[in-house]
Design a protein around this motif. Structure first.
Motif, PDB file in Angstrom:
ATOM      1  N   GLY A  43     -22.182  12.138 -15.010  1.00  0.00           N
ATOM      2  CA  GLY A  43     -21.910  11.511 -16.306  1.00  0.00           C
ATOM      3  C   GLY A  43     -22.643  12.174 -17.450  1.00  0.00           C
ATOM      4  N   ASP A  44     -23.759  12.831 -17.143  1.00  0.00           N
ATOM      5  CA  ASP A  44     -24.539  13.505 -18.177  1.00  0.00           C
ATOM      6  C   ASP A  44     -24.078  14.939 -18.436  1.00  0.00           C
ATOM      7  OD1 ASP A  44     -26.089  11.237 -18.442  1.00  0.00           O
ATOM      8  OD2 ASP A  44     -27.636  11.922 -17.047  1.00  0.00           O
ATOM      9  N   ILE A  45     -23.106  15.406 -17.671  1.00  0.00           N
ATOM     10  CA  ILE A  45     -22.604  16.768 -17.840  1.00  0.00           C
ATOM     11  C   ILE A  45     -21.564  16.778 -18.956  1.00  0.00           C
ATOM     12  CG2 ILE A  45     -21.260  18.599 -16.728  1.00  0.00           C
ATOM     13  CD1 ILE A  45     -22.589  17.822 -14.090  1.00  0.00           C
ATOM     14  N   PRO A  46     -21.620  17.758 -19.856  1.00  0.00           N
ATOM     15  CA  PRO A  46     -20.672  17.805 -20.983  1.00  0.00           C
ATOM     16  C   PRO A  46     -19.224  17.891 -20.511  1.00  0.00           C
ATOM     17  CG  PRO A  46     -22.502  19.320 -21.355  1.00  0.00           C
ATOM     18  CD  PRO A  46     -22.632  18.849 -19.943  1.00  0.00           C
ATOM     19  N   MET A  47     -18.352  17.203 -21.206  1.00  0.00           N
ATOM     20  CA  MET A  47     -16.915  17.272 -20.952  1.00  0.00           C
ATOM     21  C   MET A  47     -16.314  18.405 -21.785  1.00  0.00           C
ATOM     22  SD  MET A  47     -16.126  13.180 -21.027  1.00  0.00           S
ATOM     23  CE  MET A  47     -14.377  13.393 -20.699  1.00  0.00           C
ATOM     24  N   PRO A  48     -15.116  18.896 -21.393  1.00  0.00           N
ATOM     25  CA  PRO A  48     -14.319  18.504 -20.221  1.00  0.00           C
ATOM     26  C   PRO A  48     -14.906  19.055 -18.924  1.00  0.00           C
ATOM     27  CG  PRO A  48     -13.273  20.322 -21.348  1.00  0.00           C
ATOM     28  CD  PRO A  48     -14.442  19.928 -22.202  1.00  0.00           C
ATOM     29  N   ILE A  49     -14.569  18.369 -17.823  1.00  0.00           N
ATOM     30  CA  ILE A  49     -15.080  18.737 -16.512  1.00  0.00           C
ATOM     31  C   ILE A  49     -13.929  19.178 -15.614  1.00  0.00           C
ATOM     32  CG2 ILE A  49     -16.118  17.840 -14.384  1.00  0.00           C
ATOM     33  CD1 ILE A  49     -17.875  16.055 -16.145  1.00  0.00           C
ATOM     34  N   ALA A  50     -14.076  20.371 -15.056  1.00  0.00           N
ATOM     35  CA  ALA A  50     -13.158  20.863 -14.023  1.00  0.00           C
ATOM     36  C   ALA A  50     -13.926  20.813 -12.709  1.00  0.00           C
ATOM     37  CB  ALA A  50     -12.699  22.283 -14.330  1.00  0.00           C
ATOM     38  N   GLY A  51     -13.498  19.941 -11.790  1.00  0.00           N
ATOM     39  CA  GLY A  51     -14.318  19.663 -10.628  1.00  0.00           C
ATOM     40  C   GLY A  51     -13.661  19.950  -9.292  1.00  0.00           C
ATOM     41  N   TYR A  52     -14.523  20.182  -8.311  1.00  0.00           N
ATOM     42  CA  TYR A  52     -14.110  20.408  -6.922  1.00  0.00           C
ATOM     43  C   TYR A  52     -15.014  19.587  -6.025  1.00  0.00           C
ATOM     44  CZ  TYR A  52     -14.147  22.753  -2.336  1.00  0.00           C
ATOM     45  OH  TYR A  52     -14.109  23.030  -0.991  1.00  0.00           O
ATOM     46  N   PHE A  53     -14.435  18.983  -4.970  1.00  0.00           N
ATOM     47  CA  PHE A  53     -15.296  18.452  -3.911  1.00  0.00           C
ATOM     48  C   PHE A  53     -14.791  18.917  -2.558  1.00  0.00           C
ATOM     49  CE2 PHE A  53     -12.535  14.567  -4.653  1.00  0.00           C
ATOM     50  CZ  PHE A  53     -11.877  14.564  -3.448  1.00  0.00           C
ATOM     51  N   GLY A  54     -15.725  19.147  -1.647  1.00  0.00           N
ATOM     52  CA  GLY A  54     -15.402  19.660  -0.327  1.00  0.00           C
ATOM     53  C   GLY A  54     -16.477  20.639   0.109  1.00  0.00           C
ATOM     54  N   VAL A  55     -16.287  21.221   1.274  1.00  0.00           N
ATOM     55  CA  VAL A  55     -17.240  22.206   1.771  1.00  0.00           C
ATOM     56  C   VAL A  55     -17.170  23.464   0.902  1.00  0.00           C
ATOM     57  CG1 VAL A  55     -17.940  23.590   3.763  1.00  0.00           C
ATOM     58  CG2 VAL A  55     -16.985  21.302   4.110  1.00  0.00           C
ATOM     59  N   ILE A  56     -18.331  24.014   0.595  1.00  0.00           N
ATOM     60  CA  ILE A  56     -18.406  25.262  -0.172  1.00  0.00           C
ATOM     61  C   ILE A  56     -18.796  26.362   0.813  1.00  0.00           C
ATOM     62  CG2 ILE A  56     -19.497  26.442  -2.114  1.00  0.00           C
ATOM     63  CD1 ILE A  56     -20.108  23.645  -3.291  1.00  0.00           C
TER      64      ILE A  56
END
Length: 378
Positions: free
Chosen positions: A205-218
Protein backbone atom coordinates in the motif's frame (compact mmCIF):
# COMPACT_ATOMS: atom_id res chain seq x y z
CA UNK A 1 15.92 -50.53 -10.55
CA UNK A 2 17.04 -53.96 -9.23
CA UNK A 3 20.12 -52.38 -7.65
CA UNK A 4 17.86 -50.00 -5.79
CA UNK A 5 16.00 -52.95 -4.27
CA UNK A 6 19.26 -54.47 -3.04
CA UNK A 7 20.23 -51.19 -1.41
CA UNK A 8 16.82 -50.99 0.22
CA UNK A 9 17.00 -54.51 1.66
CA UNK A 10 20.49 -53.95 3.13
CA UNK A 11 19.37 -51.04 5.33
CA UNK A 12 15.73 -51.91 5.91
CA UNK A 13 16.38 -53.69 9.20
CA UNK A 14 17.76 -50.47 10.70
CA UNK A 15 15.19 -47.98 9.47
CA UNK A 16 12.20 -50.23 10.13
CA UNK A 17 13.07 -50.23 13.81
CA UNK A 18 11.86 -46.63 13.89
CA UNK A 19 8.11 -46.53 14.38
CA UNK A 20 5.74 -43.56 14.45
CA UNK A 21 3.20 -43.40 17.22
CA UNK A 22 0.33 -44.70 15.14
CA UNK A 23 0.01 -46.74 11.94
CA UNK A 24 -2.96 -45.66 9.82
CA UNK A 25 -4.79 -46.84 6.75
CA UNK A 26 -4.48 -44.56 3.73
CA UNK A 27 -6.53 -44.90 0.55
CA UNK A 28 -3.99 -42.93 -1.47
CA UNK A 29 -0.40 -41.78 -1.20
CA UNK A 30 0.76 -38.73 -3.12
CA UNK A 31 4.43 -38.29 -4.02
CA UNK A 32 5.38 -34.70 -4.69
CA UNK A 33 8.50 -32.68 -5.46
CA UNK A 34 6.65 -29.60 -4.19
CA UNK A 35 6.29 -29.17 -0.45
CA UNK A 36 2.81 -28.72 0.95
CA UNK A 37 3.72 -25.46 2.72
CA UNK A 38 5.38 -23.98 -0.38
CA UNK A 39 3.38 -21.88 -2.85
CA UNK A 40 -0.25 -23.07 -2.78
CA UNK A 41 -0.89 -24.39 -6.27
CA UNK A 42 -2.18 -27.36 -8.27
CA UNK A 43 -1.17 -30.18 -5.87
CA UNK A 44 -2.71 -28.48 -2.85
CA UNK A 45 -5.91 -27.57 -4.70
CA UNK A 46 -6.47 -31.06 -6.10
CA UNK A 47 -5.25 -33.21 -3.23
CA UNK A 48 -7.21 -31.29 -0.59
CA UNK A 49 -10.31 -32.03 -2.67
CA UNK A 50 -9.37 -35.69 -3.13
CA UNK A 51 -9.11 -35.92 0.65
CA UNK A 52 -12.78 -35.04 0.99
CA UNK A 53 -13.64 -38.62 -0.04
CA UNK A 54 -10.55 -40.63 0.96
CA UNK A 55 -7.68 -40.66 3.43
CA UNK A 56 -4.52 -39.32 1.82
CA UNK A 57 -0.85 -39.31 2.80
CA UNK A 58 1.04 -36.58 0.93
CA UNK A 59 4.75 -37.45 0.82
CA UNK A 60 7.39 -34.80 0.16
CA UNK A 61 10.96 -35.18 -1.01
CA UNK A 62 13.32 -36.29 1.78
CA UNK A 63 14.71 -33.69 4.15
CA UNK A 64 17.33 -35.48 6.28
CA UNK A 65 17.62 -34.31 9.89
CA UNK A 66 20.20 -36.29 11.91
CA UNK A 67 18.97 -34.74 15.16
CA UNK A 68 15.50 -36.18 14.62
CA UNK A 69 15.39 -39.88 15.51
CA UNK A 70 11.97 -40.37 13.96
CA UNK A 71 11.72 -41.77 10.38
CA UNK A 72 9.86 -38.66 9.33
CA UNK A 73 7.76 -35.70 10.41
CA UNK A 74 4.02 -36.20 10.06
CA UNK A 75 1.79 -33.13 9.87
CA UNK A 76 -1.99 -33.34 10.21
CA UNK A 77 -3.60 -30.96 7.74
CA UNK A 78 -7.08 -32.40 8.31
CA UNK A 79 -8.57 -35.67 9.48
CA UNK A 80 -8.24 -37.12 5.97
CA UNK A 81 -5.05 -35.39 4.84
CA UNK A 82 -1.63 -35.97 6.37
CA UNK A 83 1.75 -34.72 5.11
CA UNK A 84 4.92 -36.76 5.61
CA UNK A 85 8.36 -35.17 5.42
CA UNK A 86 10.68 -38.22 5.23
CA UNK A 87 13.82 -38.10 7.36
CA UNK A 88 15.93 -40.20 4.99
CA UNK A 89 18.87 -39.54 2.69
CA UNK A 90 17.39 -40.60 -0.65
CA UNK A 91 14.02 -40.96 -2.32
CA UNK A 92 14.63 -44.70 -2.57
CA UNK A 93 14.76 -44.90 1.23
CA UNK A 94 11.16 -43.71 1.54
CA UNK A 95 10.21 -47.31 0.78
CA UNK A 96 11.90 -48.33 4.05
CA UNK A 97 9.93 -46.06 6.35
CA UNK A 98 6.59 -45.92 4.58
CA UNK A 99 5.19 -49.20 6.01
CA UNK A 100 5.73 -47.70 9.47
CA UNK A 101 3.03 -45.18 8.56
CA UNK A 102 0.76 -47.23 6.30
CA UNK A 103 1.14 -50.62 8.01
CA UNK A 104 1.18 -52.32 4.61
CA UNK A 105 2.85 -52.44 1.23
CA UNK A 106 -0.58 -52.73 -0.43
CA UNK A 107 -2.17 -49.32 -0.96
CA UNK A 108 -5.18 -48.42 -3.06
CA UNK A 109 -3.76 -45.61 -5.17
CA UNK A 110 -0.48 -43.83 -5.78
CA UNK A 111 -0.54 -40.30 -7.22
CA UNK A 112 2.79 -39.06 -8.62
CA UNK A 113 3.80 -35.46 -9.23
CA UNK A 114 7.41 -36.32 -10.02
CA UNK A 115 8.93 -39.34 -11.80
CA UNK A 116 11.83 -39.13 -9.33
CA UNK A 117 9.67 -41.14 -6.90
CA UNK A 118 9.33 -44.10 -9.27
CA UNK A 119 11.58 -46.42 -7.12
CA UNK A 120 8.57 -46.63 -4.78
CA UNK A 121 6.87 -48.75 -7.46
CA UNK A 122 9.35 -51.56 -6.87
CA UNK A 123 8.42 -51.99 -3.21
CA UNK A 124 4.65 -51.45 -3.07
CA UNK A 125 1.57 -52.80 -4.76
CA UNK A 126 -1.01 -50.27 -5.90
CA UNK A 127 -4.43 -50.89 -7.38
CA UNK A 128 -4.21 -47.66 -9.41
CA UNK A 129 -1.21 -45.55 -10.39
CA UNK A 130 -1.86 -41.94 -11.39
CA UNK A 131 0.63 -39.47 -12.84
CA UNK A 132 -0.48 -35.85 -12.69
CA UNK A 133 2.06 -34.20 -14.97
CA UNK A 134 1.93 -30.50 -14.17
CA UNK A 135 5.35 -29.57 -15.62
CA UNK A 136 8.06 -30.98 -17.87
CA UNK A 137 10.42 -31.31 -14.93
CA UNK A 138 13.28 -32.74 -16.99
CA UNK A 139 13.65 -29.33 -18.66
CA UNK A 140 13.95 -27.40 -15.41
CA UNK A 141 17.22 -25.97 -14.13
CA UNK A 142 19.16 -28.55 -12.12
CA UNK A 143 17.00 -31.49 -13.23
CA UNK A 144 18.60 -34.88 -12.57
CA UNK A 145 19.86 -36.59 -15.71
CA UNK A 146 17.86 -39.74 -14.84
CA UNK A 147 14.54 -37.92 -14.79
CA UNK A 148 13.62 -38.63 -18.42
CA UNK A 149 14.24 -42.36 -17.99
CA UNK A 150 12.33 -42.31 -14.72
CA UNK A 151 9.36 -40.69 -16.45
CA UNK A 152 9.37 -43.39 -19.14
CA UNK A 153 9.31 -46.01 -16.39
CA UNK A 154 6.53 -44.22 -14.52
CA UNK A 155 4.41 -43.81 -17.65
CA UNK A 156 4.89 -47.47 -18.53
CA UNK A 157 3.43 -48.41 -15.14
CA UNK A 158 0.81 -45.67 -14.80
CA UNK A 159 -2.86 -46.47 -15.34
CA UNK A 160 -3.99 -42.85 -15.71
CA UNK A 161 -2.12 -39.72 -16.75
CA UNK A 162 -3.45 -36.22 -16.16
CA UNK A 163 -1.72 -33.19 -17.66
CA UNK A 164 -1.73 -29.60 -16.46
CA UNK A 165 -2.15 -28.08 -19.91
CA UNK A 166 -2.74 -28.72 -23.58
CA UNK A 167 0.92 -28.64 -24.61
CA UNK A 168 1.73 -31.28 -22.00
CA UNK A 169 -1.26 -33.33 -23.16
CA UNK A 170 -0.06 -33.30 -26.75
CA UNK A 171 3.40 -34.35 -25.59
CA UNK A 172 2.28 -37.23 -23.34
CA UNK A 173 -0.59 -38.69 -25.34
CA UNK A 174 1.92 -40.06 -27.85
CA UNK A 175 3.27 -42.43 -25.22
CA UNK A 176 0.21 -43.56 -23.26
CA UNK A 177 -3.29 -44.75 -24.09
CA UNK A 178 -5.08 -43.11 -21.14
CA UNK A 179 -4.10 -39.41 -20.97
CA UNK A 180 -6.54 -36.68 -19.90
CA UNK A 181 -6.01 -32.94 -20.20
CA UNK A 182 -6.91 -30.93 -17.09
CA UNK A 183 -5.47 -27.42 -17.30
CA UNK A 184 -5.06 -25.72 -13.96
CA UNK A 185 -8.23 -24.08 -12.73
CA UNK A 186 -9.11 -21.42 -10.16
CA UNK A 187 -10.63 -20.89 -6.75
CA UNK A 188 -12.77 -18.12 -8.16
CA UNK A 189 -14.47 -16.89 -4.99
CA UNK A 190 -11.11 -16.60 -3.22
CA UNK A 191 -9.56 -14.31 -5.82
CA UNK A 192 -12.76 -12.37 -6.40
CA UNK A 193 -12.20 -11.03 -2.89
CA UNK A 194 -9.74 -8.63 -4.54
CA UNK A 195 -12.75 -6.83 -6.02
CA UNK A 196 -14.31 -6.34 -2.58
CA UNK A 197 -13.67 -4.19 0.47
CA UNK A 198 -10.64 -6.04 1.80
CA UNK A 199 -7.73 -3.92 3.02
CA UNK A 200 -4.44 -3.61 1.15
CA UNK A 201 -1.35 -4.65 3.16
CA UNK A 202 0.96 -1.79 4.13
CA UNK A 203 4.06 -3.21 2.42
CA UNK A 204 2.37 -2.81 -0.95
CA UNK A 205 0.00 0.00 0.00
CA UNK A 206 2.95 2.32 0.54
CA UNK A 207 4.37 1.66 -2.93
CA UNK A 208 3.65 4.42 -5.49
CA UNK A 209 0.95 3.71 -8.07
CA UNK A 210 0.42 2.53 -10.74
CA UNK A 211 1.50 -0.98 -9.78
CA UNK A 212 2.29 -3.76 -12.24
CA UNK A 213 2.44 -6.90 -10.14
CA UNK A 214 3.33 -10.58 -10.25
CA UNK A 215 2.86 -13.34 -7.71
CA UNK A 216 4.29 -16.84 -7.88
CA UNK A 217 7.65 -18.56 -7.75
CA UNK A 218 10.53 -16.42 -9.01
CA UNK A 219 12.91 -18.77 -10.79
CA UNK A 220 14.50 -19.46 -14.18
CA UNK A 221 11.07 -19.20 -15.81
CA UNK A 222 10.93 -15.44 -15.18
CA UNK A 223 12.53 -13.19 -17.82
CA UNK A 224 14.50 -11.01 -15.41
CA UNK A 225 16.24 -9.15 -18.22
CA UNK A 226 12.89 -8.21 -19.74
CA UNK A 227 11.63 -7.04 -16.33
CA UNK A 228 14.74 -4.91 -15.90
CA UNK A 229 14.41 -3.29 -19.34
CA UNK A 230 10.73 -2.46 -18.87
CA UNK A 231 11.31 -1.03 -15.40
CA UNK A 232 13.97 1.30 -16.80
CA UNK A 233 11.63 2.41 -19.60
CA UNK A 234 8.81 3.14 -17.14
CA UNK A 235 10.34 4.79 -14.07
CA UNK A 236 6.93 6.08 -12.96
CA UNK A 237 5.45 2.54 -12.77
CA UNK A 238 6.10 0.34 -9.74
CA UNK A 239 6.87 -3.30 -10.53
CA UNK A 240 6.03 -5.57 -7.60
CA UNK A 241 7.26 -9.18 -7.48
CA UNK A 242 5.66 -11.40 -4.83
CA UNK A 243 6.91 -14.92 -4.18
CA UNK A 244 9.85 -17.05 -3.09
CA UNK A 245 13.08 -17.44 -5.01
CA UNK A 246 13.89 -20.90 -6.37
CA UNK A 247 17.13 -21.99 -8.04
CA UNK A 248 18.26 -18.37 -8.39
CA UNK A 249 19.96 -16.03 -5.93
CA UNK A 250 18.93 -12.61 -4.74
CA UNK A 251 21.99 -11.25 -6.55
CA UNK A 252 20.43 -12.44 -9.84
CA UNK A 253 17.46 -10.10 -9.44
CA UNK A 254 17.43 -6.80 -11.33
CA UNK A 255 17.64 -3.81 -9.03
CA UNK A 256 16.04 -0.48 -9.90
CA UNK A 257 14.24 1.99 -7.61
CA UNK A 258 10.87 0.96 -9.04
CA UNK A 259 11.18 -2.85 -8.72
CA UNK A 260 9.99 -4.12 -5.35
CA UNK A 261 10.45 -7.68 -4.06
CA UNK A 262 8.01 -8.46 -1.25
CA UNK A 263 8.89 -12.11 -0.63
CA UNK A 264 6.55 -15.04 -0.21
CA UNK A 265 2.98 -14.47 0.95
CA UNK A 266 0.53 -17.13 2.06
CA UNK A 267 -2.35 -18.14 -0.18
CA UNK A 268 -4.90 -16.47 2.10
CA UNK A 269 -3.16 -13.10 1.68
CA UNK A 270 -2.91 -13.08 -2.12
CA UNK A 271 -6.27 -11.38 -2.86
CA UNK A 272 -5.27 -8.46 -0.62
CA UNK A 273 -2.08 -7.95 -2.60
CA UNK A 274 -3.80 -8.54 -5.92
CA UNK A 275 -6.25 -5.77 -5.04
CA UNK A 276 -3.35 -3.31 -5.19
CA UNK A 277 -2.32 -4.34 -8.71
CA UNK A 278 -3.30 -2.03 -11.56
CA UNK A 279 -1.89 -4.58 -14.02
CA UNK A 280 -1.14 -8.27 -13.46
CA UNK A 281 2.03 -9.63 -15.05
CA UNK A 282 3.25 -12.94 -16.45
CA UNK A 283 6.77 -11.99 -17.59
CA UNK A 284 7.88 -15.50 -18.45
CA UNK A 285 11.03 -16.25 -20.39
CA UNK A 286 10.59 -18.33 -23.51
CA UNK A 287 12.90 -21.22 -22.69
CA UNK A 288 12.86 -24.97 -22.08
CA UNK A 289 11.39 -24.54 -18.61
CA UNK A 290 8.34 -22.65 -19.95
CA UNK A 291 7.79 -24.65 -23.12
CA UNK A 292 4.90 -26.65 -21.66
CA UNK A 293 3.61 -24.46 -18.82
CA UNK A 294 -0.02 -23.43 -18.39
CA UNK A 295 0.13 -20.74 -15.69
CA UNK A 296 -2.45 -21.12 -12.92
CA UNK A 297 -2.19 -17.42 -12.14
CA UNK A 298 -3.83 -16.49 -15.46
CA UNK A 299 -7.26 -17.42 -14.12
CA UNK A 300 -6.50 -16.06 -10.66
CA UNK A 301 -5.72 -12.66 -12.17
CA UNK A 302 -8.93 -12.89 -14.20
CA UNK A 303 -11.02 -13.61 -11.12
CA UNK A 304 -9.76 -10.32 -9.68
CA UNK A 305 -10.65 -8.61 -12.99
CA UNK A 306 -7.12 -7.35 -13.57
CA UNK A 307 -5.77 -6.56 -17.04
CA UNK A 308 -3.01 -9.05 -17.84
CA UNK A 309 0.24 -8.63 -19.75
CA UNK A 310 2.04 -11.84 -20.69
CA UNK A 311 4.86 -13.00 -22.88
CA UNK A 312 3.84 -15.45 -25.59
CA UNK A 313 3.63 -18.72 -23.66
CA UNK A 314 2.10 -21.34 -25.98
CA UNK A 315 -0.90 -22.29 -23.83
CA UNK A 316 -1.63 -18.65 -22.98
CA UNK A 317 -1.57 -17.66 -26.64
CA UNK A 318 -3.85 -20.48 -27.75
CA UNK A 319 -6.45 -20.07 -24.99
CA UNK A 320 -6.37 -16.41 -23.97
CA UNK A 321 -5.01 -14.32 -26.86
CA UNK A 322 -8.42 -12.63 -27.16
CA UNK A 323 -8.26 -11.15 -23.65
CA UNK A 324 -4.63 -11.16 -22.48
CA UNK A 325 -2.19 -8.55 -23.77
CA UNK A 326 0.64 -10.52 -25.38
CA UNK A 327 4.10 -9.01 -25.81
CA UNK A 328 7.41 -10.09 -27.30
CA UNK A 329 9.88 -7.47 -26.11
CA UNK A 330 10.44 -4.58 -23.72
CA UNK A 331 9.04 -1.96 -26.11
CA UNK A 332 5.76 -3.85 -26.54
CA UNK A 333 5.63 -4.53 -22.81
CA UNK A 334 6.11 -0.83 -22.01
CA UNK A 335 3.50 0.23 -24.57
CA UNK A 336 0.91 -2.21 -23.20
CA UNK A 337 1.62 -0.97 -19.68
CA UNK A 338 1.12 2.66 -20.72
CA UNK A 339 -2.17 1.82 -22.43
CA UNK A 340 -3.53 -0.19 -19.52
CA UNK A 341 -2.62 2.42 -16.92
CA UNK A 342 -4.45 5.08 -18.89
CA UNK A 343 -7.58 5.99 -16.88
CA UNK A 344 -9.57 5.97 -20.10
CA UNK A 345 -8.58 2.44 -21.12
CA UNK A 346 -11.77 0.85 -19.74
CA UNK A 347 -12.22 -2.81 -18.84
CA UNK A 348 -13.31 -4.42 -22.09
CA UNK A 349 -11.90 -7.76 -20.94
CA UNK A 350 -14.42 -8.22 -18.10
CA UNK A 351 -17.07 -10.13 -20.10
CA UNK A 352 -14.44 -12.34 -21.70
CA UNK A 353 -13.01 -13.16 -18.28
CA UNK A 354 -16.44 -14.08 -16.96
CA UNK A 355 -17.09 -16.48 -19.85
CA UNK A 356 -13.77 -18.24 -19.21
CA UNK A 357 -14.25 -18.45 -15.45
CA UNK A 358 -17.79 -19.80 -15.81
CA UNK A 359 -16.35 -22.88 -17.52
CA UNK A 360 -13.91 -23.99 -14.85
CA UNK A 361 -13.28 -24.50 -11.15
CA UNK A 362 -10.99 -26.65 -9.02
CA UNK A 363 -14.08 -28.38 -7.62
CA UNK A 364 -15.24 -29.40 -11.10
CA UNK A 365 -11.74 -30.49 -12.15
CA UNK A 366 -11.29 -32.64 -9.04
CA UNK A 367 -14.72 -34.21 -9.49
CA UNK A 368 -13.97 -35.18 -13.10
CA UNK A 369 -10.66 -36.68 -12.04
CA UNK A 370 -12.38 -38.68 -9.30
CA UNK A 371 -14.83 -40.06 -11.85
CA UNK A 372 -12.00 -41.19 -14.13
CA UNK A 373 -10.19 -42.87 -11.24
CA UNK A 374 -13.36 -44.55 -10.00
CA UNK A 375 -14.17 -45.91 -13.44
CA UNK A 376 -10.75 -47.49 -13.75
CA UNK A 377 -10.43 -50.98 -12.30
CA UNK A 378 -7.24 -52.99 -12.50
Amino acid sequence: MINNLKKISRSASVLNQQKPQQVQHYDMIVLSHLRWKFVYQRPQHLISRMAQDMKVLFIEEPLPNPDNKEPGTLSIISENLHVLQPNVERIEDIALILPSYTGSRNIGSAWFYSPAFCPILESFKFDTIIYDCMDELSLFKGAHEQLMDQEKYLMANADIIFTGGKSLYESKKRFHRNVHCFPSSVDRSHFEEAKGEISIPSDIGDIPMPIAGYFGVIDERIDLELLHEVAKKLPDVSFVMIGPLAKIEHSDLPQTPNIHYLGMKCYKELPSYLKAFDIALMPFALNDATKFISPTKTLEYMAANKPIISTKITDVVRDYAHCVHLVENADEFAQATRELTDPNSGSQWECQYREILDRTSWDATAQKMKSIIKSFTR
